[in-house]
Design a protein around this motif. Structure first.
Motif, PDB file in Angstrom:
ATOM      1  N   SER A  35       0.731  -1.188   0.009  1.00 23.06           N
ATOM      2  CA  SER A  35      -0.072   0.184  -0.040  1.00 23.06           C
ATOM      3  C   SER A  35       0.900   1.252   0.133  1.00 23.06           C
ATOM      4  O   SER A  35       0.549   2.397  -0.808  1.00 23.06           O
ATOM      5  N   LEU A  36       1.937   1.173   0.765  1.00 22.23           N
ATOM      6  CA  LEU A  36       2.945   2.303   0.775  1.00 22.23           C
ATOM      7  C   LEU A  36       3.449   2.479  -0.455  1.00 22.23           C
ATOM      8  O   LEU A  36       3.664   3.734  -0.986  1.00 22.23           O
ATOM      9  N   LEU A  37       3.816   1.486  -1.286  1.00 22.83           N
ATOM     10  CA  LEU A  37       4.753   1.742  -2.505  1.00 22.83           C
ATOM     11  C   LEU A  37       3.411   2.363  -3.490  1.00 22.83           C
ATOM     12  O   LEU A  37       3.920   3.169  -4.223  1.00 22.83           O
ATOM     13  N   GLU A  38       2.343   1.709  -3.588  1.00 23.22           N
ATOM     14  CA  GLU A  38       1.295   2.263  -4.607  1.00 23.22           C
ATOM     15  C   GLU A  38       1.232   3.767  -4.394  1.00 23.22           C
ATOM     16  O   GLU A  38       0.982   4.752  -5.284  1.00 23.22           O
ATOM     17  N   SER A  39       0.978   3.996  -3.015  1.00 19.68           N
ATOM     18  CA  SER A  39       0.495   5.312  -2.701  1.00 19.68           C
ATOM     19  C   SER A  39       1.611   6.357  -2.936  1.00 19.68           C
ATOM     20  O   SER A  39       1.439   7.588  -3.442  1.00 19.68           O
ATOM     21  N   LEU A  40       3.150   6.103  -2.610  1.00 21.29           N
ATOM     22  CA  LEU A  40       4.192   6.865  -3.186  1.00 21.29           C
ATOM     23  C   LEU A  40       4.258   7.003  -4.606  1.00 21.29           C
ATOM     24  O   LEU A  40       4.663   8.171  -4.880  1.00 21.29           O
TER      25      LEU A  40
END
Length: 309
Positions: free
Chosen positions: A156-161
């Motif tokens: 989720s962090l990767l997609e958001s960044l």
């Protein structure tokens, strides 16, 4: 609404389901009812698990975690939808949109992993019953849940960044009732090749692999059940995983339906309506499926409400 090519935009518009004023009270009442039923049903599962020591087994430990995740999953989107309907404002700030997208990806990923872990639990219970209590010990159960959280959070962090790196310069209208990843990428006017690549790879690895694990587990389970000689034994073995199989089928079938509807040449409102199935309806039905098809849950509910078996 036209904005300059600037990544530091301030807000998006969530178009939702219908702009007809006469439908807004109905939609508000409908989603409020669905949300309250979802919260109450899943919270009841958690309370029953916590209060009844007979349910302190791996299967119900995972079920309680699934109920908690379903509460969080639904709470990521529905409260904002209710506020927008009530205030007649479709605006969501850029920061709120990114946060909503982050938590949505996090909790739907957790749903996916927990259903896979529960399939593995049923596989061990039916195919390797003599080693079940040794292998599925509390430490391993907690570790499986922890790993699910870590993988989902990192994804989720990767997609958001990566979405934060995009530029938005067209009409910033999201044809949905929440900030969905694919819709956000489609709105961008900068190059989205890396975003698409990561999204598709994540789908294959983080959805395809768990789904393959579920299918493998149930193929082995069905094979073991066919090997049981007595009809009563077959029924007892199948009844232990019937509820989970129903939930898994509902989760993946509704997700597949949303994916197909998003690619079909139809209105955006139809795609948003299809998303209701896995964002609201599935989390709402899960407690009922486990309650109606599970003898242990029924007995625990009786004890919980009446105070005696």
């Amino acid at each position: 609404m036209e904005l300059e090519n600037d990544t530091r935009i301030s807000e998006f518009l969530l178009l939702g389901f219908s702009e007809k004023p006469e439908l807004q009270p109905f939609l508000f009442g409908l989603f409020l009812s669905l949300y309250l039923v979802t919260i109450f049903g899943n919270l009841l599962i958690i309370l029953v698990f916590s209060s009844d020591s007979h349910l302190h087994t791996p299967m119900y430990f995972f079920l309680a975690n699934l109920s908690f995740v379903d509460i969080c999953f639904t709470s990521t989107t529905i409260p904002k939808l209710l506020v927008n309907i009530q205030t007649q404002r479709e605006v969501i700030t850029y920061k709120s949109c990114i946060m909503q997208m982050y938590f949505f990806i996090l909790f739907i990923g957790l749903d996916n992993f927990l259903l896979t872990v529960m399939a593995y639990d049923r596989f061990m219970a039916i195919c390797h019953p003599l080693h079940y209590t040794v292998i599925m010990n509390p430490r391993l159960c907690a570790l499986l849940v922890l790993v699910s959280w870590i993988i989902s959070a990192l994804h989720s962090l990767l997609e958001s960044l990566m979405v934060l790196q995009l530029s938005f310069c067209t009409a910033l209208e999201i044809p949905h009732f929440f900030c969905e990843l694919n819709q956000m990428i489609q709105l961008a006017c900068s190059d989205t090749f890396l975003n698409d690549l990561v999204m598709y790879c994540a789908t294959v690895l983080l959805v395809g692999a768990p789904l393959a694990g579920v299918l493998y587990s149930y193929s082995k389970i069905l094979s073991s059940i066919r090997g049981i000689s007595s009809a009563q034994g077959k029924h007892k073995a199948f009844s232990t995983c019937a509820s989970h199989l129903s939930v898994v089928s509902l989760f993946y079938c509704t997700g597949l339906g949303v994916y197909l509807s998003s690619d079909a040449p139809q209105s955006s409102h139809s795609s948003a309506a299809a998303s209701v199935m896995y964002t609201v309806v599935t989390p709402m039905l899960n407690p009922f499926i486990y309650s109606l098809r599970n003898k242990d849950i029924k007995e625990a509910l009786t004890v919980f409400f009446r105070g005696k078996p």
